[in-house]
Write a protein that holds these residues in place. Structure first.
Motif, PDB file in Angstrom:
ATOM      1  N   LYS A   1       6.416 -13.409 -13.109  1.00  0.00           N
ATOM      2  CA  LYS A   1       5.194 -14.177 -13.719  1.00  0.00           C
ATOM      3  C   LYS A   1       4.185 -14.487 -12.230  1.00  0.00           C
ATOM      4  CE  LYS A   1       6.825 -16.006 -17.499  1.00  0.00           C
ATOM      5  NZ  LYS A   1       7.789 -16.596 -18.163  1.00  0.00           N
ATOM      6  N   ILE A   2       4.117 -13.474 -11.514  1.00  0.00           N
ATOM      7  CA  ILE A   2       3.038 -13.489 -10.095  1.00  0.00           C
ATOM      8  C   ILE A   2       1.983 -12.580 -10.745  1.00  0.00           C
ATOM      9  CG2 ILE A   2       2.800 -12.720  -7.912  1.00  0.00           C
ATOM     10  CD1 ILE A   2       5.756 -13.443  -7.483  1.00  0.00           C
ATOM     11  N   LYS A   3       0.839 -13.177 -10.731  1.00  0.00           N
ATOM     12  CA  LYS A   3      -0.575 -12.292 -10.848  1.00  0.00           C
ATOM     13  C   LYS A   3      -0.614 -11.594  -9.854  1.00  0.00           C
ATOM     14  CE  LYS A   3      -2.489 -15.959 -13.729  1.00  0.00           C
ATOM     15  NZ  LYS A   3      -3.505 -16.606 -14.213  1.00  0.00           N
ATOM     16  N   TYR A   4      -1.033 -10.490 -10.131  1.00  0.00           N
ATOM     17  CA  TYR A   4      -1.458  -9.265  -9.153  1.00  0.00           C
ATOM     18  C   TYR A   4      -2.780  -8.452  -9.465  1.00  0.00           C
ATOM     19  CZ  TYR A   4       0.659  -6.275 -12.230  1.00  0.00           C
ATOM     20  OH  TYR A   4       1.332  -5.519 -13.491  1.00  0.00           O
ATOM     21  N   GLU A   5      -3.125  -7.643  -8.525  1.00  0.00           N
ATOM     22  CA  GLU A   5      -4.365  -6.892  -8.707  1.00  0.00           C
ATOM     23  C   GLU A   5      -3.887  -5.596  -8.251  1.00  0.00           C
ATOM     24  OE1 GLU A   5      -9.100  -6.500  -7.972  1.00  0.00           O
ATOM     25  OE2 GLU A   5      -7.886  -8.116  -6.950  1.00  0.00           O
ATOM     26  N   VAL A   6      -4.358  -4.580  -8.568  1.00  0.00           N
ATOM     27  CA  VAL A   6      -4.056  -3.197  -8.161  1.00  0.00           C
ATOM     28  C   VAL A   6      -5.248  -2.512  -7.982  1.00  0.00           C
ATOM     29  CG1 VAL A   6      -2.909  -0.827  -8.620  1.00  0.00           C
ATOM     30  CG2 VAL A   6      -1.756  -2.872  -9.289  1.00  0.00           C
ATOM     31  N   ILE A   7      -5.545  -1.848  -6.720  1.00  0.00           N
ATOM     32  CA  ILE A   7      -6.864  -1.103  -6.713  1.00  0.00           C
ATOM     33  C   ILE A   7      -6.258   0.396  -6.079  1.00  0.00           C
ATOM     34  CG2 ILE A   7      -8.494  -0.760  -4.927  1.00  0.00           C
ATOM     35  CD1 ILE A   7      -8.709  -3.885  -4.921  1.00  0.00           C
ATOM     36  N   THR A   8      -6.915   1.350  -7.049  1.00  0.00           N
ATOM     37  CA  THR A   8      -6.565   2.719  -6.761  1.00  0.00           C
ATOM     38  C   THR A   8      -7.682   3.502  -6.224  1.00  0.00           C
ATOM     39  OG1 THR A   8      -5.008   2.691  -8.574  1.00  0.00           O
ATOM     40  CG2 THR A   8      -5.259   4.842  -8.011  1.00  0.00           C
ATOM     41  N   LYS A   9      -7.139   4.197  -5.156  1.00  0.00           N
ATOM     42  CA  LYS A   9      -8.364   5.108  -4.528  1.00  0.00           C
ATOM     43  C   LYS A   9      -7.951   6.569  -4.270  1.00  0.00           C
ATOM     44  CE  LYS A   9     -11.117   1.553  -2.852  1.00  0.00           C
ATOM     45  NZ  LYS A   9     -12.344   1.397  -2.191  1.00  0.00           N
ATOM     46  N   ARG A  10      -8.696   7.548  -4.440  1.00  0.00           N
ATOM     47  CA  ARG A  10      -8.240   8.872  -4.083  1.00  0.00           C
ATOM     48  C   ARG A  10      -8.423   9.054  -2.523  1.00  0.00           C
ATOM     49  NH1 ARG A  10     -12.749  11.145  -7.933  1.00  0.00           N
ATOM     50  NH2 ARG A  10     -13.809  11.440  -5.971  1.00  0.00           N
ATOM     51  N   ASN A  11      -7.711  10.104  -2.162  1.00  0.00           N
ATOM     52  CA  ASN A  11      -7.722  10.375  -0.813  1.00  0.00           C
ATOM     53  C   ASN A  11      -8.813  11.481  -0.584  1.00  0.00           C
ATOM     54  OD1 ASN A  11      -6.588  12.571  -1.880  1.00  0.00           O
ATOM     55  ND2 ASN A  11      -5.193  13.188  -0.236  1.00  0.00           N
ATOM     56  N   GLN A  12      -9.601  11.658  -1.515  1.00  0.00           N
ATOM     57  CA  GLN A  12     -10.666  12.512  -1.011  1.00  0.00           C
ATOM     58  C   GLN A  12     -11.994  12.158  -1.695  1.00  0.00           C
ATOM     59  OE1 GLN A  12      -9.971  16.059  -3.347  1.00  0.00           O
ATOM     60  NE2 GLN A  12      -9.245  17.056  -1.400  1.00  0.00           N
ATOM     61  N   SER A  13     -12.914  12.577  -1.103  1.00  0.00           N
ATOM     62  CA  SER A  13     -14.386  12.141  -1.181  1.00  0.00           C
ATOM     63  C   SER A  13     -14.865  13.049  -2.392  1.00  0.00           C
ATOM     64  CB  SER A  13     -15.413  12.112  -0.105  1.00  0.00           C
ATOM     65  OG  SER A  13     -15.438  13.632   0.203  1.00  0.00           O
ATOM     66  N   SER A  14     -16.051  12.601  -2.769  1.00  0.00           N
ATOM     67  CA  SER A  14     -16.834  13.338  -4.090  1.00  0.00           C
ATOM     68  C   SER A  14     -16.977  14.763  -3.639  1.00  0.00           C
ATOM     69  CB  SER A  14     -17.938  12.406  -4.391  1.00  0.00           C
ATOM     70  OG  SER A  14     -17.789  11.335  -4.875  1.00  0.00           O
ATOM     71  N   MET A  15     -17.396  14.670  -2.322  1.00  0.00           N
ATOM     72  CA  MET A  15     -17.710  16.165  -1.623  1.00  0.00           C
ATOM     73  C   MET A  15     -16.342  17.056  -1.471  1.00  0.00           C
ATOM     74  SD  MET A  15     -19.856  18.144  -0.350  1.00  0.00           S
ATOM     75  CE  MET A  15     -21.200  17.815   0.956  1.00  0.00           C
ATOM     76  N   GLY A  16     -15.300  16.464  -1.142  1.00  0.00           N
ATOM     77  CA  GLY A  16     -14.105  17.188  -1.230  1.00  0.00           C
ATOM     78  C   GLY A  16     -13.795  17.674  -2.542  1.00  0.00           C
ATOM     79  N   MET A  17     -14.000  16.633  -3.641  1.00  0.00           N
ATOM     80  CA  MET A  17     -13.709  17.112  -5.168  1.00  0.00           C
ATOM     81  C   MET A  17     -14.776  18.363  -5.666  1.00  0.00           C
ATOM     82  SD  MET A  17     -11.156  15.538  -6.305  1.00  0.00           S
ATOM     83  CE  MET A  17     -11.402  15.588  -7.841  1.00  0.00           C
TER      84      MET A  17
ATOM     85  N   GLU B   1       0.817  -1.046  -0.079  1.00  0.00           N
ATOM     86  CA  GLU B   1       0.311  -0.015  -0.047  1.00  0.00           C
ATOM     87  C   GLU B   1       0.963   1.218   0.177  1.00  0.00           C
ATOM     88  OE1 GLU B   1      -3.342   2.072   2.752  1.00  0.00           O
ATOM     89  OE2 GLU B   1      -3.070  -0.060   2.669  1.00  0.00           O
ATOM     90  N   ASP B   2       0.680   1.959  -1.125  1.00  0.00           N
ATOM     91  CA  ASP B   2       1.833   3.083  -1.173  1.00  0.00           C
ATOM     92  C   ASP B   2       1.181   4.357  -2.055  1.00  0.00           C
ATOM     93  OD1 ASP B   2       4.237   4.726  -1.634  1.00  0.00           O
ATOM     94  OD2 ASP B   2       5.254   2.809  -1.138  1.00  0.00           O
ATOM     95  N   THR B   3       1.626   5.389  -1.918  1.00  0.00           N
ATOM     96  CA  THR B   3       1.166   6.687  -2.735  1.00  0.00           C
ATOM     97  C   THR B   3       2.066   6.827  -3.760  1.00  0.00           C
ATOM     98  OG1 THR B   3       2.397   8.166  -1.004  1.00  0.00           O
ATOM     99  CG2 THR B   3       0.066   7.640  -0.658  1.00  0.00           C
ATOM    100  N   SER B   4       3.227   6.475  -3.982  1.00  0.00           N
ATOM    101  CA  SER B   4       3.939   6.604  -4.981  1.00  0.00           C
ATOM    102  C   SER B   4       3.749   5.715  -6.288  1.00  0.00           C
ATOM    103  CB  SER B   4       5.474   6.306  -4.551  1.00  0.00           C
ATOM    104  OG  SER B   4       6.388   6.421  -5.793  1.00  0.00           O
ATOM    105  N   PRO B   5       3.553   6.450  -7.277  1.00  0.00           N
ATOM    106  CA  PRO B   5       3.503   5.844  -8.756  1.00  0.00           C
ATOM    107  C   PRO B   5       4.707   5.105  -9.098  1.00  0.00           C
ATOM    108  CG  PRO B   5       3.125   8.162  -8.963  1.00  0.00           C
ATOM    109  CD  PRO B   5       2.974   8.066  -7.655  1.00  0.00           C
ATOM    110  N   LEU B   6       5.653   5.659  -8.878  1.00  0.00           N
ATOM    111  CA  LEU B   6       6.972   5.093  -9.173  1.00  0.00           C
ATOM    112  C   LEU B   6       7.163   3.787  -8.632  1.00  0.00           C
ATOM    113  CD1 LEU B   6       9.206   8.255  -9.197  1.00  0.00           C
ATOM    114  CD2 LEU B   6       8.221   7.017 -11.281  1.00  0.00           C
ATOM    115  N   GLU B   7       6.731   3.812  -7.099  1.00  0.00           N
ATOM    116  CA  GLU B   7       6.933   2.465  -6.380  1.00  0.00           C
ATOM    117  C   GLU B   7       6.067   1.322  -6.676  1.00  0.00           C
ATOM    118  OE1 GLU B   7       8.380  -0.005  -3.301  1.00  0.00           O
ATOM    119  OE2 GLU B   7       9.452   1.535  -4.371  1.00  0.00           O
ATOM    120  N   LEU B   8       4.841   1.919  -7.305  1.00  0.00           N
ATOM    121  CA  LEU B   8       3.868   0.950  -8.044  1.00  0.00           C
ATOM    122  C   LEU B   8       4.336   0.377  -8.976  1.00  0.00           C
ATOM    123  CD1 LEU B   8       1.031  -0.403  -8.100  1.00  0.00           C
ATOM    124  CD2 LEU B   8       0.341   1.688  -9.260  1.00  0.00           C
TER     125      LEU B   8
END
Length: 90
Positions: free
Chosen positions: A30-46, A12-19
């Motif tokens: 050859k290890i399968k993986y899944e990436v889930i990306t979330k914003r740190n703000q709600s729709s109200m904040g946006m 779990e990281d905030t760096s796109p470079l580390e990702l």
């Protein structure tokens, strides 16, 4: 296939470079993986930031100042059976 029942969080990281670094290593090994990306703000904040940006157009401060830093949180999951190998690789 990775599902909610057979996965384990590897990173779990905030760096796109580390990702990018971690997912490249997983691909190479050859290890399968899944990436889930979330914003740190709600729709109200946006919505609030959108409002601030439109008022910024009338002067006062720049849109960059109004938006601040948008941070995305990246979570990388692997299959539980691959977790130890993946952990040792990264």
């Amino acid at each position: 296939m990775i599902t909610i029942f057979n996965r384990k969080k590897l990173l779990e990281d905030t760096s796109p470079l580390e990702l990018a670094r971690v997912t490249e290593e997983l691909k190479k090994n050859k290890i399968k993986y899944e990436v889930i990306t979330k914003r740190n703000q709600s729709s109200m904040g946006m919505a609030l930031h959108t409002s601030m940006v439109s008022s910024a157009a009338n002067g006062g401060f720049s849109s960059h100042e109004a938006l601040g830093n948008m941070v995305y949180i990246y979570k990388v999951y692997v299959n539980k059976k691959d977790y130890e190998k993946a952990k040792s690789i990264i």
